[in-house]
Enzyme design. Structure first.
Site, PDB file in Angstrom:
ATOM      1  N   GLY A  69      71.315  48.257  27.418  1.00  0.00           N
ATOM      2  CA  GLY A  69      71.167  49.022  26.181  1.00  0.00           C
ATOM      3  C   GLY A  69      70.745  48.232  24.951  1.00  0.00           C
ATOM      4  O   GLY A  69      70.665  48.791  23.861  1.00  0.00           O
ATOM      5  N   GLN A  70      70.456  46.926  25.123  1.00  0.00           N
ATOM      6  CA  GLN A  70      69.995  46.169  23.963  1.00  0.00           C
ATOM      7  C   GLN A  70      68.707  46.788  23.445  1.00  0.00           C
ATOM      8  O   GLN A  70      67.944  47.370  24.208  1.00  0.00           O
ATOM      9  CB  GLN A  70      69.721  44.688  24.309  1.00  0.00           C
ATOM     10  N   GLU A  71      68.481  46.634  22.160  1.00  0.00           N
ATOM     11  CA  GLU A  71      67.325  47.274  21.532  1.00  0.00           C
ATOM     12  C   GLU A  71      66.012  46.974  22.260  1.00  0.00           C
ATOM     13  O   GLU A  71      65.198  47.865  22.476  1.00  0.00           O
ATOM     14  CB  GLU A  71      67.226  46.852  20.057  1.00  0.00           C
TER      15      GLU A  71
END
Length: 180
Positions: A69-71
């Site tokens: 889910g990191q940008e």
């Protein structure tokens, strides 16, 4: 390397694709590990994905994809949407400061044509921590009511760390898939 190797069993279960997404640090991998092993597992930020099979009942097995889910990983979410029968969006219910970011990420992924009519389960994770938001607060912050009547959705409080609410949530996911 992936935390969870797929476990293929020989019974006549139907494997149904479910994708778990959410912002980084929402607890997606911890939640999946707890669901699959029943144990607390130390996880690190997911680069890529984790996958495992969850037997919901004798006839239904969910292939659950947990995507980082990191940008910089979010543009890759779209690669996991083919054959997705339910979307599970995990939020850290203690992180009020990132709810607007979570809402934007959810709206963006749900705008994908492949998710038209696909049921949504929102998991308000980290319920075991003080100062966690209620499911009503999370629902309002994510603007979930705006998805009705075009999409079936549910929200459930849970604790990925302690396993609270996870079995019930995935039983509901299975029921929503069967209805759609």
């Amino acid at each position: 390397t992936h935390l969870f190797e797929p476990m293929f069993t020989c019974h006549l279960a139907t494997f149904v694709q479910v994708v778990i997404i959410g912002l980084d640090s929402a607890g997606k991998s911890t939640l999946l590990a707890q669901l699959l092993t029943g144990q607390m597992v130390k996880t690190s930020p997911t680069v890529g994905f984790n996958v495992g099979n969850l037997d919901v009942d004798k006839k239904t097995s969910l292939t659950v994809w947990d995507v980082g889910g990191q940008e910089n990983m979010r543009p890759n979410w779209k690669y996991y949407l083919d054959d997705c029968k339910a979307l599970v969006f995990v939020v850290d219910s203690t992180d009020r400061a990132r709810m607007a970011e979570a809402q934007k990420a959810l709206k963006k992924v749900l705008s994908d044509e492949r998710l038209k009519g696909v049921p949504l389960m929102v998991l308000a994770n980290k319920k075991d921590l003080p100062n966690s938001m209620t499911i009503r607060e999370v629902s309002t912050q994510l603007d979930l009511p705006s998805y009705s009547p075009d999409r079936e959705w549910e929200i459930q409080a849970c604790s990925g760390l302690k396993g609270l609410g996870l079995q019930q949530a995935f039983m509901s996911v299975s029921k929503m898939i069967k209805k759609s």
